[in-house]
Design a protein around this motif. Sequence first.
Motif, PDB file in Angstrom:
ATOM      1  N   LEU A   5       0.829  -1.207   0.000  1.00  0.00           N
ATOM      2  CA  LEU A   5       0.000   0.000   0.000  1.00  0.00           C
ATOM      3  C   LEU A   5       0.864   1.259   0.000  1.00  0.00           C
ATOM      4  CD1 LEU A   5      -2.757  -1.072   2.555  1.00  0.00           C
ATOM      5  CD2 LEU A   5      -3.086  -0.674   0.098  1.00  0.00           C
ATOM      6  N   ASP A   6       1.952   1.228   0.739  1.00  0.00           N
ATOM      7  CA  ASP A   6       2.870   2.372   0.747  1.00  0.00           C
ATOM      8  C   ASP A   6       3.525   2.555  -0.622  1.00  0.00           C
ATOM      9  OD1 ASP A   6       2.296   2.837   3.382  1.00  0.00           O
ATOM     10  OD2 ASP A   6       4.104   1.859   4.165  1.00  0.00           O
TER      11      ASP A   6
ATOM     12  N   GLU B  22       2.252   1.659  -3.534  1.00  0.00           N
ATOM     13  CA  GLU B  22       1.231   2.210  -4.425  1.00  0.00           C
ATOM     14  C   GLU B  22       1.068   3.713  -4.204  1.00  0.00           C
ATOM     15  OE1 GLU B  22      -1.546  -1.829  -4.687  1.00  0.00           O
ATOM     16  OE2 GLU B  22      -2.220  -0.081  -3.549  1.00  0.00           O
ATOM     17  N   ARG B  23       1.085   4.117  -2.949  1.00  0.00           N
ATOM     18  CA  ARG B  23       0.979   5.548  -2.638  1.00  0.00           C
ATOM     19  C   ARG B  23       2.114   6.334  -3.280  1.00  0.00           C
ATOM     20  NH1 ARG B  23       2.901   6.120   3.025  1.00  0.00           N
ATOM     21  NH2 ARG B  23       4.835   5.849   1.839  1.00  0.00           N
ATOM     22  N   ASP B  24       3.334   5.843  -3.116  1.00  0.00           N
ATOM     23  CA  ASP B  24       4.504   6.557  -3.638  1.00  0.00           C
ATOM     24  C   ASP B  24       4.497   6.609  -5.158  1.00  0.00           C
ATOM     25  OD1 ASP B  24       5.284   6.840  -1.023  1.00  0.00           O
ATOM     26  OD2 ASP B  24       6.746   5.196  -1.072  1.00  0.00           O
TER      27      ASP B  24
ATOM     28  N   GLN C  64       1.850   6.296  -7.107  1.00  0.00           N
ATOM     29  CA  GLN C  64       0.710   7.094  -7.567  1.00  0.00           C
ATOM     30  C   GLN C  64       1.009   8.590  -7.442  1.00  0.00           C
ATOM     31  OE1 GLN C  64      -1.389   5.991  -9.558  1.00  0.00           O
ATOM     32  NE2 GLN C  64      -3.224   5.320  -8.453  1.00  0.00           N
ATOM     33  N   ARG C  65       1.718   8.956  -6.386  1.00  0.00           N
ATOM     34  CA  ARG C  65       2.105  10.352  -6.217  1.00  0.00           C
ATOM     35  C   ARG C  65       2.994  10.801  -7.387  1.00  0.00           C
ATOM     36  NH1 ARG C  65       4.382  10.548  -0.889  1.00  0.00           N
ATOM     37  NH2 ARG C  65       2.311  11.145  -0.135  1.00  0.00           N
TER      38      ARG C  65
END
Length: 261
Positions: A227-228, A230-232, A234-235
């Motif tokens: 999840l982390d 994906e966050r990075d 996606q940012r």
Amino acid sequence: MSYTAITVAHDQGLATLTLNAPDKLNAVSRKMIAELKECWEALAADGSVRAVLLTGAGRGFCAGADLSDPDRGKEGGDSGSALETFFNPVIRLMRSMPKPIVAAVNGPAAGVGMSFALAADIAIAAKSASFLQAFARIGLLPDGGSTWFLPRLVGEQRARALAMLAPKISAEQAKEWGLIWDVVEDGELMKTATEVARGLADGPTLSLARIKEAMNRASGNPLSQQLDLERDFQRELGRSEDFKEGVLAFLAKRKPAFKGK
């Protein structure tokens, strides 16, 4: 670059890599695997290449390692050395290169030839194609990453049976089990696979590279870490020109023109 055991053609961001030993169903000689390593390195570094289509010349995709290759004796019977020097680097390059790879499986894919198909991001097979983990038939175990790919794609029971019993399975069976993406009529294979690869070459290459990397990491990451990640990613992608173009094209109901930026 000049090759003899493979050929490479470039067309507006799409590179078509063809195994070129049709008289041996594209069995992999030491010369071929050395050329493949050099070619994958070059394709990964070439900024003009946005996607790769992998196939075989003639009526076979790849019949596995060329057991009649006289250069096999240079390792002194050390099969592990051959993997470390020649084959493993090719699989690593295929999986890590930040560009999508489409395999057009036009005939038998056996041994490491099947591993090449599994290492691609998307595999499409002709109806006449077949898949075989032939290693146990000669007293070896699957290599080219197949002991890693198979359980993840088809589950433990089927993976063990494919490796131990060494059955030849049809393209339709391979699709049903999730080994490949699709099966098409023989005469439609290259047209269909080229269209898929062309669509990827014209697509948002930054996005596709991050999708590939995220999928590669997922098997070793716990959910929280994924999840982390994906966050990075996606940012990063949310700040790209391709994302802006994709949104504008969606709102304007037109086809996006991605630049890979």
